[in-house]
Each structure stands twice: as C-alpha cells, then as structure tokens.
Design a protein around this motif. Structure first.
Motif, short mmCIF file in Angstrom:
data_model
loop_
_atom_site.label_atom_id
_atom_site.label_comp_id
_atom_site.label_asym_id
_atom_site.label_seq_id
_atom_site.Cartn_x
_atom_site.Cartn_y
_atom_site.Cartn_z
N SER A 165 13.08 33.52 -23.26
CA SER A 165 11.72 33.01 -23.11
C SER A 165 10.75 33.79 -23.99
O SER A 165 10.60 35.01 -23.84
CB SER A 165 11.27 33.08 -21.65
OG SER A 165 9.89 32.81 -21.55
N HIS A 204 17.86 33.14 -18.00
CA HIS A 204 16.85 32.21 -18.51
C HIS A 204 15.74 32.97 -19.26
O HIS A 204 15.34 32.56 -20.34
CB HIS A 204 16.23 31.43 -17.35
CG HIS A 204 17.21 30.70 -16.50
ND1 HIS A 204 17.94 29.62 -16.96
CD2 HIS A 204 17.62 30.92 -15.22
CE1 HIS A 204 18.73 29.20 -15.98
NE2 HIS A 204 18.55 29.96 -14.93
N SER A 205 15.26 34.06 -18.69
CA SER A 205 14.08 34.71 -19.25
C SER A 205 14.36 35.48 -20.53
O SER A 205 13.44 35.73 -21.31
CB SER A 205 13.45 35.65 -18.21
OG SER A 205 14.32 36.72 -17.91
N SER A 258 10.86 33.51 -15.76
CA SER A 258 11.11 32.15 -16.23
C SER A 258 10.98 31.19 -15.06
O SER A 258 11.42 31.48 -13.94
CB SER A 258 12.51 32.03 -16.84
OG SER A 258 12.85 30.68 -17.06
N GLN A 312 13.43 26.37 -25.91
CA GLN A 312 12.92 27.72 -26.09
C GLN A 312 11.77 27.77 -27.08
O GLN A 312 10.77 28.44 -26.85
CB GLN A 312 14.05 28.63 -26.58
CG GLN A 312 13.62 30.06 -26.89
CD GLN A 312 14.76 30.92 -27.39
OE1 GLN A 312 15.91 30.62 -27.15
NE2 GLN A 312 14.43 31.98 -28.10
N ASP A 329 10.47 25.72 -20.74
CA ASP A 329 10.80 26.20 -19.40
C ASP A 329 9.68 26.96 -18.73
O ASP A 329 9.64 27.11 -17.52
CB ASP A 329 12.05 27.09 -19.47
CG ASP A 329 13.31 26.29 -19.81
OD1 ASP A 329 13.34 25.10 -19.47
OD2 ASP A 329 14.23 26.84 -20.42
N ASP A 330 8.72 27.46 -19.52
CA ASP A 330 7.59 28.19 -18.94
C ASP A 330 6.30 27.37 -18.97
O ASP A 330 5.24 27.88 -18.64
CB ASP A 330 7.37 29.51 -19.71
CG ASP A 330 8.53 30.47 -19.52
OD1 ASP A 330 8.95 30.65 -18.38
OD2 ASP A 330 9.02 31.01 -20.53
#
Length: 598
Positions: A66, A62-63, A8, A311, A316-317
C-alpha cells in the motif's frame, strides 16, 4: 489525539480489535478512515497524524504493497513516533526495518490475543505515555468530548425529602442536567466537524434537477471511440438517464494535461446528480479523476475501464465506491507469470516489450505491468542474466525504433515468444513490418493484450502470417445463458455477434449495463448511495457473462463473475479465412518445442 493507526482496508476487521484494545487502555485512537465530512481526505489524515503521539503501522500481506501505508509510516519515521506491528508473516518494506516490530500474527483474527500484546502495549506507553483517557489541555476536541461524557454521567440532584418540600421544582430545573448533557454533545460534534471535515470543502447540496447523470470518460480517438459507443448503447433504451461523454486526446490524458475535461467533471459533480462514472480508460489519467471525485464530496459509483493495478491507484485504501468489470494489470500479470514460467521451463526465450514514458516522473501502463511482473517473478532478473527472458522498452508510437537494429529484428526469426504490453497500435506496427505474408516466415510468436481488433483489421487490408499471432483477452464470446437476454440482443443489433474484436465496446457496454440494471431497482429519485448499495449486493447479467462485485475481501469491487476480471483469461488465434477466433490450448505445436500447458 493519542494514537493514529495506519493500515490497509482489507485488514479492517483485525485492526478493529487493535483499536478497541487500545481504547480499553485509555487511549484516544484515530483509525476510522470512513470519517469524512466533505474535507479533502489527505488533509484529515495530515491533521490526525500531526496531533498523534504515536503512529502505529500495521504491516500485513495487504499493507506492504500500500502506497498510503508506506507514506504514513514515513511520517512516523520523520516524527520519531513510529510503532510498527505485524499481523501476517511478512517482510517489512525497506526503510522501515530499523525499528523492531511487535509480532502479533499468532493472535489470528484478533491480534490482541497474541502472546506479544503486552510487549506491544509497553512500546505504545513508551511513545504515547500512559493511556489515562485524559485529554491534553491544548486539545479542544478531546476536552469537549470529555466534558460531554462527564456531563452525561453526572448524577441528577438529589430531591429534598417530601416532608420538607413545599413544591416541585420548575420543569426547566428538573430537565436541566439532561439538556446540559445534550448541549455538551452538540458542542463536541461541532468541534469534531471542524477538525475532521469542516474546512474549505463541503459536500454540495442536492441539485434542483435530480435527473440521474452517468459520465463516461474516454479518449476522443482510437479505442476511446469504441468504448463511448458501448456506453451509449447500454442506455439507449433508458431516456430518463443522461449519459455525458467527457473526452480529451489520448496524448493529453496520458500526460495528465486535460484541464477542460477536469473542469467539466468538477462542474457536473457540483451541479448535477452524477450517480455513476464509467471510466477513465487511461491508466495515467485515473488518479487525477479519482482525486477530483474525492474532493467533490460526492460518492458516485465509479466503474473503472482502465487496467491500472489496484496498488497503483490506491484502490484498497480508497473510500470511493470503485468497481471494474474487465481485467486489470493484477489479473493480466498473473496470466503472464504462468505463461513465463511455462515458456522458460520449455527452453524458449520470452521477450517482453513494454511501453515506457520519456518523462521519468510519469509511469505508463506498460511500466506498471513490468513492475507487477518482477514482483510476481522475483527470479526474472536471474532469468535475464541467463538469457531466458528479455525486456525491451519502447516509446508509444515508435516501437519500430526499438526493433530496428539487425540484432533486435532478428529476434522474430528465432524460436521465441514476444509479448507486447502497450496500445494495440504499437502491436499493429510490428505485425505490418514483420509478419506480412510477403515477409520471410517468422519463427517467433507475437502476442499482446486485446489485440484481436488490430489483427482483424490488418488482415482485411493485407495477408499476414496469422498463425504466428495471438491475443490474450478477457472477452471471447457471449455465454449461452445470456445470449437470449434483451440486453444481449440489443448489443447484437448494435454491434453484431460478440467477438474478441468487440472487446472495448463490450466492456464499456457491460460497465453501463450494471449501472442501468441497478437503476431499474430504485423507486423514486435515483441517488448514488442507493445505486452503490445495489451494485455491491447483487449479480448482473452482461453481454460478456455474469458480473458480481464482492463487497469486501481482498478483491472488493473487482468483478468475480464469468464475465472476466478474476476468471482465467483466454489465449486466442484469429483465422482471417473463417473470420473467427479459436482458443489456444497449448503453445507446443506453435513453438515447435515441448512446452507446458499454461
């Protein structure tokens, strides 16, 4: 390529240590998601994954949420190249738990300091072999890079002793080694471009006309008209900026079937100096717009007006410069979670009515919201089994069908709290059918997000039981320290004093306002890159308050100022007699029960 790292963006600093540690072991590592030379980013990712011997998935707080990281982890599972690690104490998502993950969270900010780092390196060696830094014979990019590095390091020929030298060598011979090194690096660069972005999509050249263009993407009906007026008003004193509205019907945008709008968007991105996009305001349509922008090779500032969660749109990515002035699903879900906990604790049943799509392949804002709620409140199912909460889905425009039975309509005669998640038109239908002054006095409270305009408009047409209605919103009134500013005065001249009923106009106005205020700081030609840099580094004064976009961290790009976004949201009640709103400090008296303050 030896190793691909999936992570992430929020964990970039910690992942940098991991990448450098692997490179120190002699591995070639692909992890820099900012490497793009115009090619569609998904294609770059696919190429890197296919060429990698090991896919390291970095699981963190965080990830695990994702979508992109999960998809890349799935690639690793299918190819049997997955090497998972954890850098936070998290539960790995289902489907990826059968492979033991190396736990590196004890390393803190630098996972390579973990006591388990050597064990992790052993897992990498088992999958990718020894990291010798030697390129595979069938990897032309790595071979070219290796040759360039070797040429750079090659020593210059040792000159002959002066006594035996008849003359100095020609200039071209003396500088040939350095020239060869430079040539090798250029070849490597060309090959790198071919692998990482020299495909079918290239960034367009600067247009002949560098007039800055701001695109507004809204529905051509309902609240979209209010948002369009707000954006236009923000720039009505800046004629050097061209504001263009790209619109389609609400149904078309929700169904992602607006081909004319999409084609116009592609044309403007290819042929004009688009420095910013304000919108889209429809959750379902947002991913399609972001994909078009990403494929264009342009990087305009995108000030989202949708409430879609980070999300669900891959915020975020994303490598796009995303911003948002108003609140999104994430902030609203947090507000609702507090309300739910307090309501349930008081013994009052909470009813959540959310919009759903009849097409199982499409997801509405209401469904995304419900998903966030059940994630934030894992006890929701238990509460539902205990009849402490209830969820009712409905189709947009047909909410009355979901409340037509005696059992459902009877909910409004009981001491409950009913919250609607969808368009204000659906909320308006419930008010007109159940909360008219001529109807029996209702015991249930009825609320929703940004419903103030609907309640005000209904109250102007017929008397309603306004004390049983409430609005949850991120816009209340202009702060005292911004009311006298020129831009705030212009808003008042255009729309009147700011109230929650002007929320759509105000958020669109402020979304355009931050772009305008940034443009005024640019000398000469206005370019998107410079505009984005200013947006990320300064504070702005909007009609709704101070606006600040964090440049990094967990909530990068989401306004953290007093204008909304990450601040506490408001619970408001409207009084038609006074044509004014008041903040609800507690729902105790309204519910007739003892209920904790939210």
């Amino acid at each position: 390529m030896d190793i691909f790292i999936s992570y992430s963006r929020s964990d970039r600093e910690r992942v940098n240590h991991i990448a450098k540690g692997l490179e120190a072991e002699g591995y070639s590592v692909w992890w820099d998601r900012d490497i793009r030379a115009g090619e569609e980013f998904d294609h770059v990712i696919d190429k890197a994954i296919k060429k990698s011997k090991a896919i390291i998935v970095v699981w963190s707080k965080h990830s695990i949420d994702s979508r992109w990281v999960k998809e890349e982890a799935e690639d690793g599972v299918e190819a049997d190249t997955l090497v998972p690690i954890t850098i936070d104490p998290v539960t790995i998502p289902r489907g990826f738990r059968r492979i033991q993950a190396a736990e590196l969270q004890d390393g803190g900010d630098n996972p390579t300091n973990s006591i388990n780092w050597p064990e992790f390196l052993d897992s990498v060696r088992k999958q990718a072999g020894e990291g010798e830094g030697t390129p595979s014979p069938d990897d032309p990019l790595a071979q070219a890079l290796s040759r360039a590095a070797t040429a750079t390091a090659a020593p210059s020929p040792t000159p002959a002793p002066a006594a035996e030298s008849k003359s100095a060598p020609p200039v071209w011979k003396r500088y040939w080694p350095a020239a060869a090194s430079i040539f090798g690096l250029l070849v490597a660069g060309v090959l790198a471009l071919q692998l990482f972005g020299g495909g079918s999509i290239t960034a367009p050249d600067d247009p002949e006309d560098m007039t800055p263009v701001v695109l507004g993407i809204y529905p051509n009906e309902s609240f979209g008209l209010d948002q369009a007026r707000g954006l236009d008003a923000a720039f009505n004193d800046m004629p050097q900026v061209m504001v263009v509205e790209l619109s389609a019907s609400l149904d078309a945008m929700k169904a992602r079937e607006a081909p004319e709008l999409i084609e116009r968007l592609k044309t403007y991105l290819a042929e004009r100096n688009v420095v910013a996009i304000v919108g889209p305001s429809i959750t379902e349509f947002t991913p399609q717009v972001l994909e078009v922008v990403e494929n264009s090779g342009r990087n305009p500032a995108i000030v989202l007006t949708t409430a879609a969660s980070r999300q669900d749109i891959g915020w975020d990515d994303s490598n796009l410069p995303l911003f948002r002035v108003g609140s999104g699903v994430d902030e609203r879900a947090e507000q609702f979670a507090r309300l739910a906990q307090n309501t349930v604790a008081s013994g009052v049943e909470l009813v959540l009515a959310y919009e759903k799509n009849t097409d199982p392949n499409e997801t509405t804002y209401g469904q995304l919201f419900f998903r966030r709620i059940t994630e934030r409140l894992p006890q929701w199912r238990e509460w539902s089994d205990q009849n402490r909460v209830r969820s009712i889905s409905y189709t947009r425009g047909s909410i009355m069908d979901s409340f037509s039975s005696p059992q459902r309509s009877g909910l409004f005669d009981q001491n409950k709290m009913v919250v609607v998640v969808g368009l204000s038109s659906d909320y308006k239908d419930l008010v007109e059918n159940f909360y008219g002054a001529g109807q029996p006095r209702r015991a249930a409270l009825l609320g929703g997000w940004n419903t103030s305009k609907a309640v005000r408009d209904i109250s102007a047409e017929l008397p309603v039981q306004h004390t049983r209605l409430f609005d949850m919103t991120d816009v209340y009134r202009s702060p005292a320290d911004t009311r006298a500013l020129p831009d705030s005065r212009r808003f008042q001249q255009e729309f009147g004093v700011l109230t929650p009923a002007l929320r759509q106009e105000a958020v669109a106005y402020d979304s355009g306002l931050v772009v305008k205020q940034a443009i005024t700081q640019i000398e000469g030609e206005v370019r998107a890159e410079e505009l984005v840099a200013i947006l990320r580094g300064q504070r702005f004064n909007g009609v709704t308050g101070e606006i600040t976009f964090p440049g990094d961290g967990e909530n990068w790009g989401q306004n953290s100022g007093t204008a909304g976004g990450m601040r506490p949201l408001y619970n408001l009640s409207y009084d038609p007699g006074a044509t004014n709103w008041t903040e609800i400090e507690s729902f105790d008296a309204l519910l007739g029960r003892e209920i904790a303050r939210n």
